[in-house]
Motif scaffolding. Sequence first.
Motif, PDB file in Angstrom:
ATOM      1  N   SER A 121       0.830  -1.213   0.000  1.00 50.34           N
ATOM      2  CA  SER A 121       0.000   0.000   0.000  1.00 50.34           C
ATOM      3  C   SER A 121       0.862   1.258   0.000  1.00 50.34           C
ATOM      4  O   SER A 121       0.557   2.230  -0.693  1.00 50.34           O
ATOM      5  N   LYS A 122       1.924   1.255   0.782  1.00 50.39           N
ATOM      6  CA  LYS A 122       2.822   2.410   0.815  1.00 50.39           C
ATOM      7  C   LYS A 122       3.494   2.613  -0.542  1.00 50.39           C
ATOM      8  O   LYS A 122       3.657   3.744  -0.992  1.00 50.39           O
ATOM      9  N   THR A 123       3.880   1.511  -1.178  1.00 45.73           N
ATOM     10  CA  THR A 123       4.479   1.601  -2.509  1.00 45.73           C
ATOM     11  C   THR A 123       3.470   2.164  -3.503  1.00 45.73           C
ATOM     12  O   THR A 123       3.802   3.040  -4.315  1.00 45.73           O
ATOM     13  N   ASP A 124       2.231   1.694  -3.430  1.00 43.98           N
ATOM     14  CA  ASP A 124       1.177   2.207  -4.312  1.00 43.98           C
ATOM     15  C   ASP A 124       0.963   3.709  -4.103  1.00 43.98           C
ATOM     16  O   ASP A 124       0.809   4.457  -5.065  1.00 43.98           O
ATOM     17  N   ALA A 125       0.958   4.148  -2.848  1.00 42.07           N
ATOM     18  CA  ALA A 125       0.779   5.570  -2.551  1.00 42.07           C
ATOM     19  C   ALA A 125       1.940   6.386  -3.119  1.00 42.07           C
ATOM     20  O   ALA A 125       1.747   7.491  -3.636  1.00 42.07           O
ATOM     21  N   LEU A 126       3.133   5.842  -3.037  1.00 41.15           N
ATOM     22  CA  LEU A 126       4.301   6.531  -3.583  1.00 41.15           C
ATOM     23  C   LEU A 126       4.206   6.625  -5.106  1.00 41.15           C
ATOM     24  O   LEU A 126       4.517   7.670  -5.691  1.00 41.15           O
ATOM     25  N   LEU A 127       3.743   5.571  -5.742  1.00 46.62           N
ATOM     26  CA  LEU A 127       3.575   5.596  -7.191  1.00 46.62           C
ATOM     27  C   LEU A 127       2.467   6.575  -7.595  1.00 46.62           C
ATOM     28  O   LEU A 127       2.585   7.253  -8.625  1.00 46.62           O
ATOM     29  N   ASP A 128       1.410   6.681  -6.788  1.00 51.72           N
ATOM     30  CA  ASP A 128       0.365   7.676  -7.039  1.00 51.72           C
ATOM     31  C   ASP A 128       0.941   9.087  -6.962  1.00 51.72           C
ATOM     32  O   ASP A 128       0.603   9.954  -7.760  1.00 51.72           O
ATOM     33  N   MET A 129       1.824   9.297  -5.983  1.00 47.88           N
ATOM     34  CA  MET A 129       2.482  10.602  -5.859  1.00 47.88           C
ATOM     35  C   MET A 129       3.294  10.897  -7.108  1.00 47.88           C
ATOM     36  O   MET A 129       3.287  12.011  -7.622  1.00 47.88           O
ATOM     37  N   SER A 130       3.972   9.878  -7.626  1.00 48.80           N
ATOM     38  CA  SER A 130       4.787  10.106  -8.818  1.00 48.80           C
ATOM     39  C   SER A 130       3.915  10.494 -10.006  1.00 48.80           C
ATOM     40  O   SER A 130       4.312  11.314 -10.833  1.00 48.80           O
ATOM     41  N   LYS A 131       2.726   9.933 -10.083  1.00 45.13           N
ATOM     42  CA  LYS A 131       1.800  10.307 -11.160  1.00 45.13           C
ATOM     43  C   LYS A 131       1.369  11.766 -11.018  1.00 45.13           C
ATOM     44  O   LYS A 131       1.286  12.489 -12.012  1.00 45.13           O
ATOM     45  N   ARG A 132       1.111  12.188  -9.774  1.00 36.46           N
ATOM     46  CA  ARG A 132       0.744  13.604  -9.546  1.00 36.46           C
ATOM     47  C   ARG A 132       1.874  14.532  -9.967  1.00 36.46           C
ATOM     48  O   ARG A 132       1.649  15.571 -10.587  1.00 36.46           O
ATOM     49  N   VAL A 133       3.100  14.150  -9.623  1.00 45.04           N
ATOM     50  CA  VAL A 133       4.254  14.980  -9.981  1.00 45.04           C
ATOM     51  C   VAL A 133       4.398  15.051 -11.493  1.00 45.04           C
ATOM     52  O   VAL A 133       4.624  16.127 -12.057  1.00 45.04           O
ATOM     53  N   MET A 134       4.229  13.919 -12.159  1.00 48.29           N
ATOM     54  CA  MET A 134       4.338  13.900 -13.625  1.00 48.29           C
ATOM     55  C   MET A 134       3.266  14.786 -14.260  1.00 48.29           C
ATOM     56  O   MET A 134       3.548  15.565 -15.159  1.00 48.29           O
ATOM     57  N   ARG A 135       2.043  14.669 -13.765  1.00 46.47           N
ATOM     58  CA  ARG A 135       0.943  15.457 -14.325  1.00 46.47           C
ATOM     59  C   ARG A 135       1.146  16.950 -14.088  1.00 46.47           C
ATOM     60  O   ARG A 135       0.865  17.763 -14.953  1.00 46.47           O
ATOM     61  N   SER A 136       1.643  17.291 -12.905  1.00 45.92           N
ATOM     62  CA  SER A 136       1.842  18.712 -12.596  1.00 45.92           C
ATOM     63  C   SER A 136       2.959  19.287 -13.463  1.00 45.92           C
ATOM     64  O   SER A 136       2.938  20.464 -13.812  1.00 45.92           O
ATOM     65  N   GLY A 137       3.917  18.464 -13.832  1.00 43.58           N
ATOM     66  CA  GLY A 137       5.015  18.901 -14.681  1.00 43.58           C
ATOM     67  C   GLY A 137       4.582  19.172 -16.112  1.00 43.58           C
ATOM     68  O   GLY A 137       5.213  19.926 -16.839  1.00 43.58           O
ATOM     69  N   PHE A 138       3.497  18.541 -16.507  1.00 47.00           N
ATOM     70  CA  PHE A 138       3.010  18.722 -17.878  1.00 47.00           C
ATOM     71  C   PHE A 138       1.785  19.628 -17.939  1.00 47.00           C
ATOM     72  O   PHE A 138       1.160  19.754 -18.973  1.00 47.00           O
ATOM     73  N   GLY A 139       1.412  20.231 -16.822  1.00 45.67           N
ATOM     74  CA  GLY A 139       0.322  21.200 -16.820  1.00 45.67           C
ATOM     75  C   GLY A 139      -1.066  20.613 -16.864  1.00 45.67           C
ATOM     76  O   GLY A 139      -2.007  21.284 -17.265  1.00 45.67           O
ATOM     77  N   TYR A 140      -1.234  19.361 -16.443  1.00 45.32           N
ATOM     78  CA  TYR A 140      -2.566  18.769 -16.426  1.00 45.32           C
ATOM     79  C   TYR A 140      -3.336  19.220 -15.232  1.00 45.32           C
ATOM     80  O   TYR A 140      -2.895  19.416 -14.190  1.00 45.32           O
TER      81      TYR A 140
END
Length: 140
Positions: A121-140
């Motif tokens: 679960s902690k790994t999944d939460a970390l991967l979710d965070m990485s998706k947020r960071v990626m999206r914020s970097g591309f202006g989504y």
Amino acid sequence: MFGSLFKKKDTQKNTVTPSEKGDQAISPTDTAALEKKVASITVQIKQASDDKEKRHLLYNQLGAVQVKLGNDAAAITAYEASIQDKEEFGDAYNALLNLYEAQRKQAAKAKNDDDIQKWVSKTDALLDMSKRVMRSGFGY
């Protein structure tokens, strides 16, 4: 000339997880110096209570020192605090992935299903965070 081009590549990488680094014996002198550094960084974190960027960097340093000392739980706490202050890819993200995986493996060896689920679960939460960071970097 082309001999190295057609050689069979070594498929096993020589990687070391943070918890494996901590298992290596360190001298009492080094341990004392690292513990002194932990105390110093902890004081600096308290002094930087209003500066998230500085605190983020200090938590990264604290996590790295805790890994060297073999204190995985303390390292995880420090790295999680770092990511809480500033979500980004970097030292904390990579170290947490490795630490979570090491903890999950230990739980699997102990056949502790609850702990396995906790670390997954902690790994999944970390991967979710990485998706947020990626999206914020591309202006989504």
